[in-house]
Design a protein around this motif. Structure first.
Motif, PDB file in Angstrom:
ATOM      1  N   ALA A 152       0.857  -1.196   0.000  1.00 31.74           N
ATOM      2  CA  ALA A 152       0.000   0.000   0.000  1.00 31.74           C
ATOM      3  C   ALA A 152       0.883   1.233   0.000  1.00 31.74           C
ATOM      4  O   ALA A 152       2.032   1.199   0.462  1.00 31.74           O
ATOM      5  CB  ALA A 152      -0.926  -0.001   1.216  1.00 31.74           C
ATOM      6  N   ASN A 153       0.341   2.326  -0.505  1.00 31.92           N
ATOM      7  CA  ASN A 153       1.125   3.565  -0.544  1.00 31.92           C
ATOM      8  C   ASN A 153       0.691   4.526   0.563  1.00 31.92           C
ATOM      9  O   ASN A 153      -0.157   4.209   1.401  1.00 31.92           O
ATOM     10  CB  ASN A 153       1.039   4.219  -1.931  1.00 31.92           C
ATOM     11  CG  ASN A 153      -0.356   4.756  -2.258  1.00 31.92           C
ATOM     12  OD1 ASN A 153      -1.264   4.751  -1.420  1.00 31.92           O
ATOM     13  ND2 ASN A 153      -0.526   5.232  -3.477  1.00 31.92           N
ATOM     14  N   ARG A 154       1.282   5.705   0.555  1.00 30.85           N
ATOM     15  CA  ARG A 154       1.021   6.672   1.629  1.00 30.85           C
ATOM     16  C   ARG A 154      -0.405   7.208   1.583  1.00 30.85           C
ATOM     17  O   ARG A 154      -0.938   7.645   2.606  1.00 30.85           O
ATOM     18  CB  ARG A 154       2.020   7.820   1.546  1.00 30.85           C
ATOM     19  CG  ARG A 154       3.460   7.429   1.845  1.00 30.85           C
ATOM     20  CD  ARG A 154       4.346   8.668   1.883  1.00 30.85           C
ATOM     21  NE  ARG A 154       4.321   9.361   0.595  1.00 30.85           N
ATOM     22  CZ  ARG A 154       4.679  10.629   0.416  1.00 30.85           C
ATOM     23  NH1 ARG A 154       5.070  11.366   1.454  1.00 30.85           N
ATOM     24  NH2 ARG A 154       4.638  11.180  -0.802  1.00 30.85           N
ATOM     25  N   GLY A 155      -1.017   7.190   0.414  1.00 31.00           N
ATOM     26  CA  GLY A 155      -2.406   7.635   0.331  1.00 31.00           C
ATOM     27  C   GLY A 155      -3.333   6.754   1.136  1.00 31.00           C
ATOM     28  O   GLY A 155      -4.278   7.236   1.770  1.00 31.00           O
ATOM     29  N   ILE A 156      -3.070   5.450   1.128  1.00 30.51           N
ATOM     30  CA  ILE A 156      -3.855   4.530   1.951  1.00 30.51           C
ATOM     31  C   ILE A 156      -3.623   4.825   3.424  1.00 30.51           C
ATOM     32  O   ILE A 156      -4.558   4.797   4.244  1.00 30.51           O
ATOM     33  CB  ILE A 156      -3.490   3.063   1.622  1.00 30.51           C
ATOM     34  CG1 ILE A 156      -3.964   2.699   0.215  1.00 30.51           C
ATOM     35  CG2 ILE A 156      -4.079   2.118   2.663  1.00 30.51           C
ATOM     36  CD1 ILE A 156      -5.465   2.649   0.044  1.00 30.51           C
ATOM     37  N   ALA A 157      -2.381   5.115   3.788  1.00 32.75           N
ATOM     38  CA  ALA A 157      -2.064   5.417   5.189  1.00 32.75           C
ATOM     39  C   ALA A 157      -2.873   6.620   5.682  1.00 32.75           C
ATOM     40  O   ALA A 157      -3.291   6.668   6.844  1.00 32.75           O
ATOM     41  CB  ALA A 157      -0.567   5.667   5.344  1.00 32.75           C
ATOM     42  N   VAL A 158      -3.088   7.598   4.802  1.00 29.50           N
ATOM     43  CA  VAL A 158      -3.888   8.769   5.178  1.00 29.50           C
ATOM     44  C   VAL A 158      -5.305   8.338   5.533  1.00 29.50           C
ATOM     45  O   VAL A 158      -5.871   8.766   6.547  1.00 29.50           O
ATOM     46  CB  VAL A 158      -3.908   9.801   4.034  1.00 29.50           C
ATOM     47  CG1 VAL A 158      -4.969  10.869   4.287  1.00 29.50           C
ATOM     48  CG2 VAL A 158      -2.540  10.455   3.880  1.00 29.50           C
ATOM     49  N   LEU A 159      -5.898   7.466   4.713  1.00 20.43           N
ATOM     50  CA  LEU A 159      -7.269   7.026   4.977  1.00 20.43           C
ATOM     51  C   LEU A 159      -7.378   6.228   6.268  1.00 20.43           C
ATOM     52  O   LEU A 159      -8.434   6.214   6.907  1.00 20.43           O
ATOM     53  CB  LEU A 159      -7.782   6.182   3.813  1.00 20.43           C
ATOM     54  CG  LEU A 159      -7.944   6.880   2.460  1.00 20.43           C
ATOM     55  CD1 LEU A 159      -8.564   5.923   1.452  1.00 20.43           C
ATOM     56  CD2 LEU A 159      -8.800   8.137   2.585  1.00 20.43           C
ATOM     57  N   LEU A 160      -6.283   5.564   6.654  1.00 19.07           N
ATOM     58  CA  LEU A 160      -6.320   4.711   7.844  1.00 19.07           C
ATOM     59  C   LEU A 160      -6.021   5.473   9.132  1.00 19.07           C
ATOM     60  O   LEU A 160      -5.986   4.862  10.208  1.00 19.07           O
ATOM     61  CB  LEU A 160      -5.324   3.549   7.693  1.00 19.07           C
ATOM     62  CG  LEU A 160      -5.637   2.558   6.570  1.00 19.07           C
ATOM     63  CD1 LEU A 160      -4.589   1.451   6.541  1.00 19.07           C
ATOM     64  CD2 LEU A 160      -7.036   1.965   6.723  1.00 19.07           C
ATOM     65  N   ASP A 161      -5.816   6.771   9.038  1.00 24.60           N
ATOM     66  CA  ASP A 161      -5.605   7.574  10.255  1.00 24.60           C
ATOM     67  C   ASP A 161      -6.767   7.339  11.223  1.00 24.60           C
ATOM     68  O   ASP A 161      -7.936   7.437  10.851  1.00 24.60           O
ATOM     69  CB  ASP A 161      -5.555   9.070   9.909  1.00 24.60           C
ATOM     70  CG  ASP A 161      -4.220   9.482   9.318  1.00 24.60           C
ATOM     71  OD1 ASP A 161      -3.278   8.675   9.378  1.00 24.60           O
ATOM     72  OD2 ASP A 161      -4.124  10.612   8.801  1.00 24.60           O
ATOM     73  N   GLY A 162      -6.441   7.025  12.476  1.00 21.22           N
ATOM     74  CA  GLY A 162      -7.459   6.869  13.499  1.00 21.22           C
ATOM     75  C   GLY A 162      -8.026   5.475  13.622  1.00 21.22           C
ATOM     76  O   GLY A 162      -8.815   5.209  14.547  1.00 21.22           O
ATOM     77  N   VAL A 163      -7.665   4.544  12.725  1.00 18.01           N
ATOM     78  CA  VAL A 163      -8.143   3.166  12.840  1.00 18.01           C
ATOM     79  C   VAL A 163      -7.424   2.493  14.008  1.00 18.01           C
ATOM     80  O   VAL A 163      -6.206   2.620  14.155  1.00 18.01           O
ATOM     81  CB  VAL A 163      -7.890   2.389  11.529  1.00 18.01           C
ATOM     82  CG1 VAL A 163      -8.198   0.903  11.700  1.00 18.01           C
ATOM     83  CG2 VAL A 163      -8.738   2.973  10.404  1.00 18.01           C
ATOM     84  N   PRO A 164      -8.123   1.767  14.887  1.00 20.34           N
ATOM     85  CA  PRO A 164      -7.481   1.139  16.047  1.00 20.34           C
ATOM     86  C   PRO A 164      -6.349   0.193  15.653  1.00 20.34           C
ATOM     87  O   PRO A 164      -6.413  -0.465  14.608  1.00 20.34           O
ATOM     88  CB  PRO A 164      -8.627   0.371  16.715  1.00 20.34           C
ATOM     89  CG  PRO A 164      -9.874   1.030  16.232  1.00 20.34           C
ATOM     90  CD  PRO A 164      -9.579   1.528  14.860  1.00 20.34           C
ATOM     91  N   GLU A 165      -5.332   0.136  16.493  1.00 15.51           N
ATOM     92  CA  GLU A 165      -4.179  -0.723  16.229  1.00 15.51           C
ATOM     93  C   GLU A 165      -4.585  -2.182  16.074  1.00 15.51           C
ATOM     94  O   GLU A 165      -3.956  -2.937  15.335  1.00 15.51           O
ATOM     95  CB  GLU A 165      -3.155  -0.593  17.365  1.00 15.51           C
ATOM     96  CG  GLU A 165      -2.430   0.736  17.399  1.00 15.51           C
ATOM     97  CD  GLU A 165      -1.539   0.947  16.183  1.00 15.51           C
ATOM     98  OE1 GLU A 165      -1.020  -0.071  15.656  1.00 15.51           O
ATOM     99  OE2 GLU A 165      -1.379   2.101  15.752  1.00 15.51           O
TER     100      GLU A 165
END
Length: 281
Positions: free
Chosen positions: A132-145
């Motif tokens: 996955a790229n950094r754009g996906i990481a942005v969408l996952l902000d706040g998702v529980p560990e």
């Protein structure tokens, strides 16, 4: 990743221990192709197709592959047809981390990174995220560990009530789209792990307060005419809209490669694109 289908997809018939004939008949019936139509496409006769399906004739290895090609049978299932007919599998299944896959891995990484700042990821047949790229990481902000423990699963991340689901503004439509997509793949691939995933995510409760329909736009915002169903998701108080596209490899000769999919998310409006550029450019 429009209302959800009721129940899970029906289980396919024709177990492999009955031989190749019932398996081929099941695929032909699923494709809604007559014996005559299949015979004409494969350069055979309806009589021979009938004999193969009833077990009166054993097809050659070439014929099994030819029929599977015309029935658009997935690569993994073509191996199953060959085994049922008494032949060795034709397509290898090479682990993605095998040294021989280095060029493939590098190419996929370059592709999804080149798509930045827009989200892109690579998934396998059961929606496990392989890259996955950094754009996906942005969408996952706040998702529980707890949901980010490898291996990540795109369907769980999207539909879990503690995942992205509470932030997806048109959740009912997007959830229905994903479950319909999974239902088609369950029927196509005859995969028990995929069926188990479908049943798991279809049973997730909707987050509290999920509206019956998609709400209107933001106050003062102009209505947007979308050319495909968007995923409308909140991120740090902003409403982002994406249109997804899924790509697969053409004429794959390996089971692993055949089951890879690259999903990219295109901004559905100028504001979404501008915001992502401001974050990642």
């Amino acid at each position: 990743m429009t209302s959800a289908p009721t129940g899970s997809p029906s289980r396919p018939a024709a177990p492999s221990d009955l031989g190749v004939g019932p398996l081929l008949r099941a695929w032909r019936e699923q494709r809604r192709v007559s014996q005559l139509e299949l015979a004409l496409q494969a350069g055979s006769s309806a009589r021979h197709i009938s004999f193969v399906e009833t077990g009166r004739s054993r097809p050659s290895e070439e014929m099994v592959l030819r029929l599977a090609e015309h029935l658009d049978v997935p690569v993994r299932e073509r191996n199953a047809l060959l085994l049922a007919a008494g032949y060795a599998p034709h397509y290898p299944e090479t682990p993605l981390d095998d040294p021989s896959m280095a060029a493939l891995r590098e190419g996929m990484e370059q592709l999804i990174q080149g798509y930045e700042p827009y989200p892109a990821l690579v998934m396998n047949a059961t929606y496990e995220v392989m890259a996955a790229n950094r754009g996906i990481a942005v969408l996952l902000d706040g998702v529980p560990e707890s949901l980010l423990v490898p291996p990540l699963n795109a369907m769980r991340l999207t539909l879990h009530p503690e995942g992205l689901a509470p932030r997806i503004r048109n959740l009912r439509a997007w959830r229905g789209h994903l479950l319909e997509q999974m239902g088609r793949q369950v029927a196509l691939r005859r995969s028990e792990p995929l069926r188990a995933l479908y049943e798991e995510v279809a049973a997730y409760p909707l987050p509290p307060g999920t509206p019956d329909g998609e709400p209107g736009g933001e106050p003062g915002a102009e209505a947007t005419a979308y050319f495909a169903l968007p995923m409308r998701i909140e991120h740090e108080g902003r409403l982002l809209s994406f249109i997804s596209s899924v790509s697969t490899f053409n004429t794959p000769m390996d089971v692993t490669v055949a089951e890879l999919a690259i999903e990219t998310f295109l901004p559905a409006d100028p504001a979404t694109g501008k915001y992502l550029h401001s974050l990642l450019s």
